[in-house]
Design a protein around this motif. Structure first.
Motif, PDB file in Angstrom:
ATOM      1  N   GLU B 160       0.435  -1.665   0.035  1.00  0.00           N
ATOM      2  CA  GLU B 160       0.172   0.257   0.152  1.00  0.00           C
ATOM      3  C   GLU B 160       0.918   1.464  -0.102  1.00  0.00           C
ATOM      4  O   GLU B 160       2.194   1.302   0.306  1.00  0.00           O
ATOM      5  N   LEU B 161       0.582   2.030  -0.093  1.00  0.00           N
ATOM      6  CA  LEU B 161       0.878   3.499  -0.081  1.00  0.00           C
ATOM      7  C   LEU B 161       2.052   3.868   0.834  1.00  0.00           C
ATOM      8  O   LEU B 161       2.676   4.213   1.472  1.00  0.00           O
ATOM      9  N   GLY B 162       1.451   3.775   2.411  1.00  0.00           N
ATOM     10  CA  GLY B 162       1.716   3.761   4.094  1.00  0.00           C
ATOM     11  C   GLY B 162       2.522   2.669   4.696  1.00  0.00           C
ATOM     12  O   GLY B 162       3.216   2.777   5.103  1.00  0.00           O
ATOM     13  N   HIS B 163       2.401   1.296   3.635  1.00  0.00           N
ATOM     14  CA  HIS B 163       3.080   0.048   4.167  1.00  0.00           C
ATOM     15  C   HIS B 163       3.177  -0.952   2.908  1.00  0.00           C
ATOM     16  O   HIS B 163       2.778  -1.375   2.088  1.00  0.00           O
ATOM     17  N   GLY B 164       4.665  -1.548   3.062  1.00  0.00           N
ATOM     18  CA  GLY B 164       4.757  -2.990   2.738  1.00  0.00           C
ATOM     19  C   GLY B 164       5.544  -3.908   3.559  1.00  0.00           C
ATOM     20  O   GLY B 164       4.830  -4.272   3.550  1.00  0.00           O
ATOM     21  N   SER B 165       6.289  -3.354   3.838  1.00  0.00           N
ATOM     22  CA  SER B 165       7.515  -4.784   4.591  1.00  0.00           C
ATOM     23  C   SER B 165       6.033  -5.018   5.853  1.00  0.00           C
ATOM     24  O   SER B 165       6.191  -6.188   6.178  1.00  0.00           O
ATOM     25  N   ASN B 166       5.463  -3.666   6.657  1.00  0.00           N
ATOM     26  CA  ASN B 166       4.559  -4.408   7.640  1.00  0.00           C
ATOM     27  C   ASN B 166       3.176  -5.147   7.195  1.00  0.00           C
ATOM     28  O   ASN B 166       1.922  -3.660   7.467  1.00  0.00           O
ATOM     29  N   ARG B 169       0.212  -4.193   9.229  1.00  0.00           N
ATOM     30  CA  ARG B 169      -0.529  -3.031   9.480  1.00  0.00           C
ATOM     31  C   ARG B 169      -1.076  -2.885   8.301  1.00  0.00           C
ATOM     32  O   ARG B 169      -1.354  -0.680   7.907  1.00  0.00           O
ATOM     33  N   TRP B 195      -0.465   0.017  -4.057  1.00  0.00           N
ATOM     34  CA  TRP B 195       0.615   0.552  -4.421  1.00  0.00           C
ATOM     35  C   TRP B 195       1.213  -0.042  -5.694  1.00  0.00           C
ATOM     36  O   TRP B 195       1.774  -1.391  -4.368  1.00  0.00           O
ATOM     37  N   TRP B 196       2.093   0.041  -6.444  1.00  0.00           N
ATOM     38  CA  TRP B 196       2.671  -0.448  -6.971  1.00  0.00           C
ATOM     39  C   TRP B 196       2.705  -1.816  -7.447  1.00  0.00           C
ATOM     40  O   TRP B 196       3.216  -2.987  -7.848  1.00  0.00           O
ATOM     41  N   THR B 449      15.064  -3.890  -3.529  1.00  0.00           N
ATOM     42  CA  THR B 449      14.101  -3.229  -2.159  1.00  0.00           C
ATOM     43  C   THR B 449      12.743  -3.496  -1.668  1.00  0.00           C
ATOM     44  O   THR B 449      11.996  -4.132  -1.635  1.00  0.00           O
ATOM     45  N   ASP B 453      13.602  -5.493   1.661  1.00  0.00           N
ATOM     46  CA  ASP B 453      14.406  -4.514   1.350  1.00  0.00           C
ATOM     47  C   ASP B 453      15.328  -5.127   2.091  1.00  0.00           C
ATOM     48  O   ASP B 453      15.540  -5.989   3.139  1.00  0.00           O
ATOM     49  N   TYR B 455      18.287  -4.685   3.691  1.00  0.00           N
ATOM     50  CA  TYR B 455      18.485  -4.794   4.780  1.00  0.00           C
ATOM     51  C   TYR B 455      17.853  -5.187   5.661  1.00  0.00           C
ATOM     52  O   TYR B 455      17.913  -5.989   6.937  1.00  0.00           O
TER      53      TYR B 455
END
Lengths: 706, 706
Positions: B160-166, B169, B195-196, B449, B453, B455
């Motif tokens: 989502e726009l606000g969340h990728g890894s987590n 949430r 998103w994406w 990424t 990601d 890292y």
């Protein structure tokens, strides 16, 4: 957003959009409140005085308010369309320069603000400087006024399909035709075609052409000639020349630039079009050689010196974007030693609070500051050199040439790598065009291979240092200041017994300890290379020797560049606190305190990144390695509240950054959303290609009702 | 070339073009003659048998001969046009798959040959696998046949726009509506927009959506739902959903892919559209949780394992292009210890003969070979894992998950960096789009990424190793094979006293010496991290602890990945010489001899690149550092005659490489020239923009006659 299919979703979208983006803005505003120094004071330090800051803003604003320089659709321009835009922008740039009668510095700031190489920039960046420096007084009088009024537009044609670095093997020739008092220009082979020449593909009317000069069958080597290419009446190419654009570049970089090719076939120009300040050819065809073989090095030094300053601008922009976005991006509820969950336990952790992120990002902010300092110092060296040269003094030419080469190689390497690292730091969204960083990287990274490939170039510093080793042994008092570390190595066993003076972790914060480490490493590598020379069989000055040792040259050259960068940054901060220093170089104590942290971080992080060089001969012991790592970590942590202020201080306006995620208000998600809406694909309800491709595929097995 | 203005230049151009390019071809042909091994044998080793090689060629050829997959104009497509092309290519790809009834492996080879992510690839790459692994038997029976016949086209909507890894949430919700037996899907905030999502922007009709499941106000966390998005009749978006394309990506990468966004507003789907293999919700709204929380890890492991193989393909392509071009590029008359000036003193030195070039390039060739070996081993681990899982055995899940995470992070890092390094190795011409490497980099680098990601992901291996440390202390016999090095550290002072066994330079060539070095380093770093845990205050399993130690996690994870890569490459070569091994894993002695050099170079170069880790605790002494560097240099030199054969053996056809400079015939300059002629700008005699912009500028001060 034209795809909206229900009024309800419209409502939800506008309702939603008034919510969370505010948190983004709050986050950035809160971060600014924590900054311990006066940002205006820091900006003045970086840009060397309030007057410069003001002028820079004025010039950038000139560009920003002109619609031709809008950047909104850049992400969609292909090379062919982009060149047309580049031509339009070029013409406007020239007009603004003339309208406002701007000097070279202001012109450079305009180019910085425009932020994409244009077909015209080598007119001002190479054509005019080359004519000015290599033309005779009469030639300057003839060509420069025309060029300054843009009655002709020039480019600089050196590189060929088959030759870049090796000037002496260019295959374009200029043969003296005594009968008609002309030069005949020829591309003598397939690989002789000029290639990569910016401005040549579409826009320019003239070129300064590097060609090997022949008189009566004798080769006098590469010289420069002013060559008319296109008619001033209809812009058509003259007979005997074929010209074209070399096509798109990597990463869509330089896409407004008409890098071109040209082939010459018996093309004639008057004898006087050879630039004759140094070398001359008379009406009779008598060649007079220049008084000093290296006099033309000046322009190379300039181009490389400018690049160092440019890397400061680029890396500071990249870190600005990353720092702001990572301040507003939140991910995971992972409290760290310094997060703000106590403020609002429902918020996730700001990504910039993760130690790994800080340890990747903050050293690059420190590098950007170091690069600003180095850019100024290098430019000063260049100006001193040119002042000397104009009165026939070439004493410092070798040193300045080597220094500009070593720094160009190192600084453009870290500039490009750092920009890409900033992009990756931004995670998934970092891969959007709208970060602005991909465009930046594409503009920077060719600097790693042009103006001297970054690896090949390092030979210059290595050769220079070997000469300095000889000087150190014969006349130690004559060693130049930046090579003084070589005196440590006159006693070989003393050098090998040197160890780092760090006894307690805080010793790492002493500038003299840091400099000693860099000096020791440089001295060791220089003498190792020197020993290799002594041990080499055959001709030690031969090209073969150098070819076999270019790995070692690379190591010593980068080691020297790192030493100089650390040194100059330290000196710049000393000046900043010196009451005797020029006002524009000074900074307030609050700024100095943070600058010292940056300088320490820059020095220690550089050591850490190259730790093997400092450990493998026993200069550092295991405990010192541990305390170094710990010290770097502490310094990074101590900068956490300063980061946003440090990048704000670079003073890059939103127009320049052109980044949805790195804008000054922090409203990253809202801006990313808005940018996406401008995608042309979104202007239709059903995508182009549906009827032709998608529907037949879906219906291949007949109709489906779900 | 339409700009030709004189017949003479036409003649010269064709005359010239018959000359030097021949030297390019001769150079590459000569290099091939020097290769000491049978390239066909090596190709069979790399691709695990002649049958695979043949099938791969057959499939690539299927794509190459279809005009829709031509790559000629890719350099000029902007994102908007590229998506339309991507849709056309997607449809054809699906048709070919159906026409030839191709399996997943062949489909993957087609995708490899096409060489640009298409809107449809996540249909096969994510939509189908997710439904297959997380759908109930009935759901699989319903959806999979439709998907396999492309009667629906799916994508996978997680980020989502606000969340990728987590994942926990995510802000997209699926709320159970008991009355109608439906889910209501909502984007609950501005940042909830998906998103994406590849395929979403234009092409797909359905999505598997990750959304947080709510029943009666209770949050059950993220679950997956099959969500119809666009009408199967007219492709219009359904009411309650808004969809669009997120716009262009960095470096023009993924430009044929319609990465999209979606917002849901009270959008309803039937209850049965929740995928219910593991978690279930009944008609009454009763939630049943999955038998094991990590059962859905399998697909993550797969995606990451595939990436490792992909990096082998990518890095091998990049090194192929660079090796061939640098073999035909000549610059400077600098004889080196191995050049061919004796053959023709008029020729300059082949760039590949410079030691610096070899020292940058050859270790990457070795890495590519190591990546091929690792790709196979990782895939085998995955298959074993899935076999186990299908019978309820989850014993190896933790290990395989950690391993795939660590390897994904390390391999995609070196894959992207290596590709860019190959491009830079090619000097000035490397910045042309026509190298093919910029496109390659733009396709690879987002892997740094996405899918975790690089890292953040390294925590997985660090957490795993800390568990293994506990196991080592309590039940040493239970430590898994790849963590066995931890047993070295059970006696702390013994570990700290360990030193490298190299007494003479050639000792570095012993696999056991190399592995011991990597094992020592991994053990040291793992126990240091473990000591940090023991020393940490508060909750040592807390997120805070992990956040504060992600630098250390990164170090140990990459150290472990390097160890495993070195180990697997060594093992793969042991298998290659084992008469008992499968035919397709074996290689001839001539091949093995060169593979051993590559393996040695890979191991020793990796140590050299990370030298500080091996020196800072005294494991290596100064003399060993020196001999290591010398040994790397010697190995590189010993591979000089093999390089072209080693990259030929990757068996990448010209269609795949799509590189003017790296084609198999070596005719680099001719091809670069020809590509430039296809630039649309060159199809007109005077550039677009002349009348509007250039002429007014030139005439601003009146007419000029020169």
């Amino acid at each position: 957003m034209v795809l909206t299919t229900s009024p309800a979703s419209e409502a939800s979208s506008s309702k939603a959009s008034s919510k969370l983006p505010t948190q983004n803005k709050i986050d950035l505003a809160n971060a600014r409140k924590k900054v311990s120094f006066d940002i205006v004071d820091m900006t003045n330090y970086i840009h060397c005085g309030a007057a410069n800051v003001e002028q820079r803003r004025y010039i950038i604003d000139l560009i920003a308010k002109d619609p031709i320089f809008k950047k909104d659709d850049w992400g969609w321009l292909n090379h062919t369309d982009a060149v047309k835009r580049g031509i339009a922008m070029s013409a406007r740039l020239a007009e603004i320069k003339m309208e406002h009668d701007l000097n070279d510095l202001d012109f450079a700031t305009m180019v910085e603000a425009i932020d994409d190489p244009l077909p015209i920039i080598l007119h001002n960046g190479a054509f005019i400087p080359v004519v000015n420096s290599q033309g005779s007084d009469e030639q300057i009088e003839k060509w420069i006024p025309l060029a300054e009024k843009y009655q002709i537009i020039g480019c600089y044609a050196q590189t060929e399909l088959g030759h870049g670095s090796n000037l002496s093997r260019l295959e374009t020739t200029a043969t003296f035709i005594r009968d008609t008092d002309e030069w005949e220009i020829n591309s003598t082979s397939f690989t002789a075609a000029k290639w990569w020449i910016g401005g040549l593909g579409a826009m320019c009317t003239h070129a300064v052409v590097q060609a090997r000069l022949f008189i009566d069958g004798q080769d006098y080597g590469a010289h420069v000639f002013v060559v008319p290419l296109r008619s001033l009446e209809d812009h058509k190419t003259f007979p005997g020349i074929e010209i074209g654009d070399i096509g798109p570049k990597a990463y869509n970089g330089f896409n407004k630039m008409d890098n071109g090719f040209a082939r010459f076939n018996g093309y004639r120009i008057p004898r006087e079009n050879m630039l004759m300040r140094f070398s001359k050819v008379s009406r009779e065809g008598v060649y007079t050689k220049p008084p000093h073989a290296k006099l033309s090095y000046g322009s190379m030094v300039l181009l490389r010196s400018v690049l160092i300053k440019q890397m400061a601008l680029y890396l500071s922009r990249a870190t600005t974007v990353a720092t702001r976005y990572l301040t507003v991006r939140r991910q995971f509820n992972n409290p760290t030693s310094r997060n703000d969950l106590d403020v609002n336990p429902n918020l996730e952790t700001q990504v910039i609070n993760y130690p790994m992120v800080q340890n990747r990002l903050f050293p690059m902010i420190a590098q950007a500051y170091a690069l600003y300092a180095a850019g100024s110092c290098m430019m000063e060296m260049y100006i001193n050199l040119m002042t000397g040269l104009s009165s026939g003094n070439i004493d410092t030419l070798g040193e300045v040439h080597a220094m500009s080469s070593a720094l160009k190689s190192y600084c453009t390497t870290i500039g490009a790598a750092g920009t890409e690292e900033c992009r990756k730091l931004m995670g998934g969204h970092g891969f959007s065009y709208f970060t602005g960083l991909a465009h930046l990287f594409a503009s920077i990274v060719p600097s790693n291979t042009y103006e001297g490939d970054n690896y090949v170039l390092t030979q210059q510093m290595a050769r220079y240092l070997l000469k300095e080793v000889k000087t150190a042994r014969s006349n130690p008092e004559n060693v130049t200041p930046f090579s003084r570390y070589l005196l440590r190595g006159l006693n070989k066993s003393a050098l090998s017994r040197e160890t780092c003076a760090v006894a307690q972790p805080q010793d790492w914060l002493k500038p003299e300890v840091q400099l000693a480490a860099f000096e020791h490493r440089c001295a060791r590598l220089a003498y190792e290379l020197s020993d290799n020379v002594d041990a080499a069989e055959g001709d030690k000055e031969s090209n073969a020797f150098w070819s076999d040792h270019n790995i070692e040259c690379y190591r010593i050259s980068h080691a020297h560049a790192q030493y100089v960068l650390v040194l100059w940054f330290i000196q710049s901060i000393e000046t900043a606190q010196d009451p005797e220093a020029d006002e524009e170089r000074r900074a307030q104590p609050e700024s100095v305190r943070v600058l010292q942290k940056l300088s320490n971080l820059h020095a220690l992080h550089t050591i850490q990144q190259n730790l093997a060089d400092f450990v493998e001969d026993g200069y550092l012991n295991p405990a010192q390695c541990q305390s170094l790592r710990a010290q770097v970590k502490d310094l990074v942590t101590s900068l956490a509240d300063e980061a946003v202020g440090l990048v704000d201080a670079f003073d890059h306006p939103d127009f320049l950054l052109n980044s949805a995620l790195g804008a000054s208000d922090g409203d990253a998600y809202k801006r990313l959303w808005d940018k996406a809406q401008s995608e042309p694909l979104n202007q239709r309800q059903v995508c182009d290609g549906y009827e032709e491709y998608i529907r037949p595929l879906l219906k291949r097995h007949g109709d489906l009702k779900l």
